[in-house]
Each structure stands twice: as C-alpha cells, then as structure tokens.
Motif scaffolding. Structure first.
Motif, PDB file in Angstrom:
ATOM      1  N   PRO A 109       0.807  -1.219   0.000  1.00 40.44           N
ATOM      2  CA  PRO A 109       0.000   0.000   0.000  1.00 40.44           C
ATOM      3  C   PRO A 109       0.840   1.269   0.000  1.00 40.44           C
ATOM      4  CG  PRO A 109       0.215  -0.806   2.216  1.00 40.44           C
ATOM      5  CD  PRO A 109       0.989  -1.761   1.353  1.00 40.44           C
ATOM      6  N   TYR A 110       2.126   1.182  -0.199  1.00 38.69           N
ATOM      7  CA  TYR A 110       2.943   2.391  -0.222  1.00 38.69           C
ATOM      8  C   TYR A 110       4.094   2.187  -1.203  1.00 38.69           C
ATOM      9  CZ  TYR A 110       5.441  -0.539   3.150  1.00 38.69           C
ATOM     10  OH  TYR A 110       6.055  -1.596   3.783  1.00 38.69           O
ATOM     11  N   GLY A 111       4.607   3.296  -1.715  1.00 40.13           N
ATOM     12  CA  GLY A 111       5.737   3.223  -2.615  1.00 40.13           C
ATOM     13  C   GLY A 111       7.029   2.941  -1.867  1.00 40.13           C
ATOM     14  N   MET A 112       8.039   2.534  -2.621  1.00 40.66           N
ATOM     15  CA  MET A 112       9.326   2.220  -2.017  1.00 40.66           C
ATOM     16  C   MET A 112      10.435   2.960  -2.743  1.00 40.66           C
ATOM     17  SD  MET A 112       9.016  -1.868  -1.334  1.00 40.66           S
ATOM     18  CE  MET A 112       7.813  -2.518  -0.181  1.00 40.66           C
ATOM     19  N   ASP A 113      11.238   3.667  -1.972  1.00 39.93           N
ATOM     20  CA  ASP A 113      12.398   4.337  -2.532  1.00 39.93           C
ATOM     21  C   ASP A 113      13.467   3.304  -2.867  1.00 39.93           C
ATOM     22  OD1 ASP A 113      11.324   6.892  -2.185  1.00 39.93           O
ATOM     23  OD2 ASP A 113      12.002   6.978  -0.097  1.00 39.93           O
ATOM     24  N   PRO A 114      14.385   3.656  -3.744  1.00 37.16           N
ATOM     25  CA  PRO A 114      15.532   2.759  -3.954  1.00 37.16           C
ATOM     26  C   PRO A 114      16.383   2.690  -2.688  1.00 37.16           C
ATOM     27  CG  PRO A 114      15.858   4.845  -5.078  1.00 37.16           C
ATOM     28  CD  PRO A 114      14.446   4.852  -4.581  1.00 37.16           C
ATOM     29  N   PHE A 115      17.181   1.638  -2.583  1.00 34.72           N
ATOM     30  CA  PHE A 115      18.011   1.494  -1.395  1.00 34.72           C
ATOM     31  C   PHE A 115      19.094   2.561  -1.324  1.00 34.72           C
ATOM     32  CE2 PHE A 115      16.238  -2.821  -1.541  1.00 34.72           C
ATOM     33  CZ  PHE A 115      15.834  -2.946  -0.226  1.00 34.72           C
ATOM     34  N   ASN A 116      19.489   3.101  -2.465  1.00 32.31           N
ATOM     35  CA  ASN A 116      20.332   4.296  -2.459  1.00 32.31           C
ATOM     36  C   ASN A 116      19.918   5.162  -3.648  1.00 32.31           C
ATOM     37  OD1 ASN A 116      21.918   3.712  -4.850  1.00 32.31           O
ATOM     38  ND2 ASN A 116      23.170   2.307  -3.637  1.00 32.31           N
ATOM     39  N   PRO A 117      20.293   6.420  -3.677  1.00 33.05           N
ATOM     40  CA  PRO A 117      19.797   7.336  -4.720  1.00 33.05           C
ATOM     41  C   PRO A 117      20.199   6.941  -6.136  1.00 33.05           C
ATOM     42  CG  PRO A 117      20.751   8.558  -2.897  1.00 33.05           C
ATOM     43  CD  PRO A 117      21.105   7.127  -2.678  1.00 33.05           C
TER      44      PRO A 117
END
Length: 710
Positions: A123-131
C-alpha cells in the motif's frame, strides 16, 4: 472593455450551466490532475567519496580475538587499491590490504524492483536502497585478531582516489565485544522512556559502565542516511548515531533537560549491556541498535527461498514487497561487521498472523528459526569473522504487546521456535528473556490516582481538587511522579519498565556466553504425574542449575478488564477436562477455491496438537479451569484437583496468553506502588517460569513437538 465583456460573458456562461454539467466539469479537471505523471525524483547527489561505512566511527568497538574484525567503506571514484593500517600511540601496529566489492548490498533478484510506485508496491511506494539504485564500489579489510582493550587509530589510504579524499581515519578505537540489537518498537523505545534512566546516568558519572560504548541516536534512523541524501548515516562524522563512550553519552546536554545522547539509544539494548558490565564482563562492550517501530519479522529476514521462502501460512503480509525490506536498509549496513552476537525484540506486528510451528515450517515459529539461521549465515560468510554459531538473544512479548491479535501464548511459544525455552536443539547458543510479567509498572496511568480521584495531570485528566483531597494527593505521590517523570510512548504497548528486560537478557547472556555458572532461564516444564486428586508438575533440574522454586502469593482472581487481560490475578495455571478441545492455536478452514476462511468453522492442525478435524467456530481451546497449587518439592508443584469433582484433567497450562498477575484487591495498587514481576512461579534467581501448555496422556504430560516433556 473587451476583458470586462469577456468576463461578463464567461460569468453568464458558467451560471447558465446546470449543476450536473458543473459537476462533470469538476470531474474532468480532477481526472486531468490525477492523470499527470508523478514528479520526477530528485537528481542523486554525487557518489560517495572514499570513506568508512556507516557502522564505523571514532570511539567505536571492534570485535576482539579470536575473531578478525572487518572494516569497510565506500571506494569513491578512481580508487584501485586501499591499505588499512592499525596505529597505537603514534606507532604502526600492522597494515593489511583491502579487497574490493565483496560487501553485502541490497541489489539483485532477491530485492525486487526499486524504486517502486505506490501502485506497483501497495500500500505504499518504495524508494531505492540508495539514490543511484545500483551497487556502489566498496572496499573491505580484515584486521588481525586483537586482544581486548587498547586505544587505536585505524587509517585507510586509497591509491587513485581524489587527492583530498585519499586518506581517512577513525580514532579512539578499542577491541571488545560488539552486540547488534534490532526488532520493532520495544527495542526502539529509547532510554529516555525508561524508569531507571536517571539512576543509570548518575552511575555512569560515578565511574560505572565505563567499558560500554554505544551508537547514540534514534535506532529508527536509516543507517545509511535518509533517501535521497544517503549520507552521513549513523557513525560517520555528523551522522545521526555517533559512537560514544558511556561517559561521553552523558556529558553532552544535561540531566535536568533530559537531552543526553544516551537517552536516544534503545533502552532494552542499553540495559542489556549495562547488566553485562554489572555482572563482571570487563572487556569493552559495543552496542548498535537499528530497531524500528511497527514492523514485521519478515522485513528483517534474509530475502531468499532458503530462509523466508521456507515458511508458509504468512497470511496478512504484503508479499513480496515487505520481504527483506528492512534487512536491506537497517541490517545490511552491519552484516559485514564482525560481531559477538545479536539481541532481538519483536513480534507485536505479527500478532494478527499465524504463530505456527517451526517443525512444520509454518508461521512465526518458522520465521523466528529462519531469522536466526539467516543472520548467522550472512554475518559469517567470510571465515574468521563472525562466528557461524554466534549467540542470539530473544525477548518474548509482554502481555501489552498483543495489538488486539489472538493467541499470545502461541506467539511466545513461536518466539522459541516452539521449543518452549532457549537454547534448543535447532537454535543452539541462543538465550531468552521472558517479558510476560514485565508490563508497565504503573499501568500506565492505572489506578484511582487518575480515575476517579484525578490527582495527577495527564493529557486527558486534569487535577481536580474536589475529587482529590489532601490524603489522596499524598498517597498518589509515586503514581503521579511515574507519569510526570517518565513520558509514555504510545500507550501501554511500550512498557517503561525496560531495565528488568535488559537485566534478564544480560543475565542469560552472561550465563550462556561468558561462562557464568548460574541459571540462565527460569523454571521449565520437564513433565507431570497425575494421581487421584492431584497433579504434580516437575521442572527441569538441569536448567535450574541449582536453583529451586520460589512461589509468590497467589492473589484472588478478579473478573475485570485489568490492564490487558479479562481475568486478573489467580494462579495462572489452568487445566482442561475434555481432550477434544485441546489446541495450541485454532485455525480457520480455508475454501480450496477462493483461499478465504469458511464462515462458522475452525480446525486444529497436527502441528498445533490436533487432528485436523473441522468443528464449529469457538469450540477449540475452550474449557480451561483455573486451579491452585502448592510447592511439592524444591523443583515441583502440586496442583489441587479437588474442584474438578472427579473429572480427569486432559491438559495443563501456565502463564499462557495475555495475563495480568497483579492483585486488584489491594487498594494501594497503582497508588503507593506499582506491579511488576508478580506472577506465581519463579526461581530463586528471580527468573520467571517459562510458559507451557501440554496434553496429559496416560497420566503424564505430553508436549506438542518439537517441545519435549514427559
């Protein structure tokens, strides 16, 4: 004039529309806005320069002999060789060459697609583990095994790196035992929210615990920094959780303002280290905590088919998006670090799911086993670093930690991988701290001082001079002080009584890891013998290590909400008299086509001690009758079966589920004193009995596998 005319015409045009057309226009506008692509992520910052990883910093503890401590970090741009040197008092001790790109990073098929939108990863987005969303160039060196103590500087020199980034160092480094703590909010709960914090500060200032060093900061922070900034992370200069000695951690800020760095560390983690120091562990002790609230065990597990993929019946999870998520952010930055062992306190957010059984690869019992195995395997991949069987400590849930989920007894059982005690054959070199009797000492905010007297000011109660007379106000001094002096974090689910948790962890570790000879666990069911009108329950004498039983007074049982349990007080020992009702954890019957629960029925699978027969909902795990007991021998109790009026018991259990051992018939409870560790059965070392539930077959106890009793 033309603009005015156009404006007038426009007004006429809009007001001539029907309401329906107006709504249609609003809908079109809204859909147009919704159709716009999401904003692009911010551009990534420059790649990290040559530097140490986030687990490292000045004042830190590196793992002592016989292990080789690993140091590692980012290579930067252009670096093609790194030399690591250990210095003492300005003199070189030795130098070793680093290897490249052999550290753990959360990228590859086991980690899914990153970044992932909310639509793609509900139910939520996920950022990459690093930029940069890719593995970074890393270096790693193994130091020679070093004796405990010392004051060292570790330098790393890079050939090929930018001139101003070619040499880095960490100072005031010592060798000792490095412990890694993690879990969810009860391991995150900071020292600032514990009753014992001020006593600890005064002890440190008086010279105690000077061998303990910590990463002082909020454990819920990302060790590598918050996306998209990534750095400085935990231990680096300017980082969120810098390494500090105990004295340094109470020398910044003031006790009066309660803003000491020590107060940010997870309380259970700190008191574990404090207890080790109190018991005589005199080597340096390092503590790092990466716990974060509101998370499931699956998020901390090694994300592979041989670990988390082994376990079935993981209902309620957002598979596969949650699997290994926090292993990638909170755990991996430390996996290449050599450690002495781990301490784990988690489970509340898994209370709504199947607790299961490790022997059947089902639910939390399986996941607890695989978490330990996965961490041990990952940390020990490089021979000579972390021991493949390094010690692992577990805290069971307090009764306040159910979050409304069922079968708390089955959860604590699952937290031992269903052996009822640690260590066990499948989890050797582990240790356990029971916390079922360690709810908040003062309720929190329970008793008449809050309602109805209103003698203490809280967020929802104001002092009332009419209901709180001078006598009541004087009586409530302790209750009001507990509330005013130690803030409550999100209600009773986070007991402020964390020092007893750390004490039990430290005691268990000392007597299993550090050569202590005293008991490391409380009375543990060995077996039982049924005869006429009594049931004798024996406890394991080997595990008692010379201890005997200590029975507390059994208060009257009271049918009231209590803090968490519908029945407070009493013996907390129950029997069943109908073998068909026995079940460790009743399960829904699933429709074979839809996979959804069939209404009105339940079953008890073999792994829960049943036959798998389908029965009416609400049938299983019923019919428990509370009975009193007395001391039978130094290591046994005798249960009085007279109230059964000739019925034969078919099962017995103790301290099973959500329980409350407080004496609610005492008018001074939560007025002049609190309630902590008051359940009926302890050892003479003040360790509580391990909860148990067993069938009675042929007049003897029979535990559900893999637990063994007779």
């Amino acid at each position: 004039e033309k603009e005015k005319k156009n404006s007038k015409n426009t007004d006429h045009f809009f007001f001539s529309w029907s309401k329906k057309k107006m709504l249609l226009l609003c809908l079109v506008v809204a859909l147009s806005a919704a159709a716009k692509p999401p904003p692009s992520p911010p551009p990534p910052p420059p790649l990290p320069a040559f530097q140490f990883g986030s687990a490292f910093g000045d004042n830190m503890v590196l793992q002592r002999e016989p292990n080789s401590a690993a140091v590692y970090g980012f290579t930067g741009i252009g670096g093609h060789s790194v030399q690591v040197t250990l210095w003492s008092e300005g003199k070189q001790v030795y130098s070793v060459a680093a290897q490249f790109n052999n550290t753990h990073q959360p990228f590859g098929p086991d980690w899914g697609v990153r970044p992932c939108s909310k639509e793609g990863c509900p139910p939520y987005g996920m950022d990459p583990f690093n930029p940069w969303n890719k593995p970074l160039n890393m270096w790693k060196a193994l130091l020679k095994p070093m004796p405990p103590g010392g004051n060292y500087t570790v330098t790393a020199e890079c050939t090929g790196c930018a001139a101003n980034d070619s040499s880095i160092s960490i100072t005031n480094v010592t060798f000792g035992d490095m412990w890694y703590c993690s879990g969810q909010s009860n391991m995150w709960l900071p020292v600032s929210s514990s009753f014992s914090r001020n006593d600890t500060v005064r002890s440190i200032m008086a010279g105690k615990y000077n061998n303990v060093r910590i990463m002082a900061g909020n454990s819920g922070s990302n060790p590598d920094g918050k996306y998209p900034n990534f750095l400085p992370g935990y231990g680096r200069k300017g980082g969120s959780n810098p390494w500090m000695t105990a004295l340094q951690a109470v020398s910044v800020g003031t006790l009066e303002k309660q803003n000491l760095p020590l107060f940010q560390l997870g309380a259970a983690c700190w008191y574990f280290g404090q207890r080790l120091s109190e018991l005589g562990v005199d080597v340096p002790i390092g503590l790092a905590d990466t716990a974060i609230g509101g998370q499931r065990i699956e998020e901390f597990m090694v994300n592979s088919s041989s670990t988390i993929g082994t376990c079935s019946d993981r209902s309620g999870e957002n598979v596969p998006y949650w699997d290994g998520e926090l292993y990638g952010t909170q755990v991996l930055p430390f996996v290449d670090m050599t450690v002495k062992g781990w301490v784990w306190y988690q489970g509340e957010n898994n209370m709504g799911e199947v607790k299961g059984n490790s022997i059947a690869n089902v639910g939390y019992g399986c996941e607890q086993l695989q978490l330990v195995r996965g961490w041990r395997a990952a940390w020990s991949e490089v021979p000579g670093t972390t021991d493949p069987m390094a010690p692992f400590g577990v805290v069971t849930l307090a009764s306040s930690g159910s979050e409304g989920g069922p079968n708390m007894g089955a959860m604590r059982y699952a937290q031992t991988a269903n052996y009822g005690v640690l260590p066990s054959p499948e989890l050797p070199n582990t240790f356990l701290a029971q916390a079922y009797d360690l709810d908040d000492t003062w309720g929190p905010d329970a008793g008449p001082c809050f309602t109805p007297w209103q003698c203490c000011n809280t967020n929802h109660i104001h002092y009332n001079s009419t209901t709180c007379n001078k006598t009541s106000l004087a009586l409530c001094t302790n209750a009001c002080a507990a509330h005013n002096d130690t803030p409550i974090k999100m209600g009773g689910i986070h007991p402020r009584s964390k020092k007893p948790v750390g004490d039990r962890l430290g005691t268990a570790a000392f007597n299993t890891v550090y050569g202590g000879k005293a008991a490391y666990t409380g009375p543990t069911l060995a077996g039982c013998q049924l005869s006429s009108n009594k049931l004798e329950i024996q406890f394991n004498t080997s595990l008692l290590r010379g201890d005997t039983l200590k029975l507390n007074r059994i208060p009257p049982s009271v049918q009231l909400p209590g803090r968490h349990a519908p029945l407070a007080g009493g013996s907390q020992l129950f029997v069943q008299t109908n073998a068909s009702l026995f079940c460790m954890e009743p399960q829904s019957v699933l429709n074979k086509t839809s996979g959804k629960p069939v209404p009105g029925v339940e079953t008890c699978p073999p792994w829960a001690g049943g036959t798998g027969a389908v029965v009416k909902s609400g049938t299983l795990d019923q019919g428990w009758i509370m009975l009193n007991f007395t001391l039978g021998s130094p290591t046994s109790i005798v249960v009085d079966l007279t109230p059964l009026q000739g019925q034969k018991p078919t099962a017995v259990r103790y301290a099973w589920g959500v329980l409350d051992c407080c004496d609610y018939t005492d008018p001074t409870l939560f007025v002049t004193h609190g309630c902590l560790a008051t359940c009926p059965i302890y050892s003479t070392s003040e360790l509580p009995a391990n909860p148990f539930q067993a069938k009675i077959v042929d007049d003897h106890c029979e535990c559900v596998a893999p637990q063994v009793c007779g």
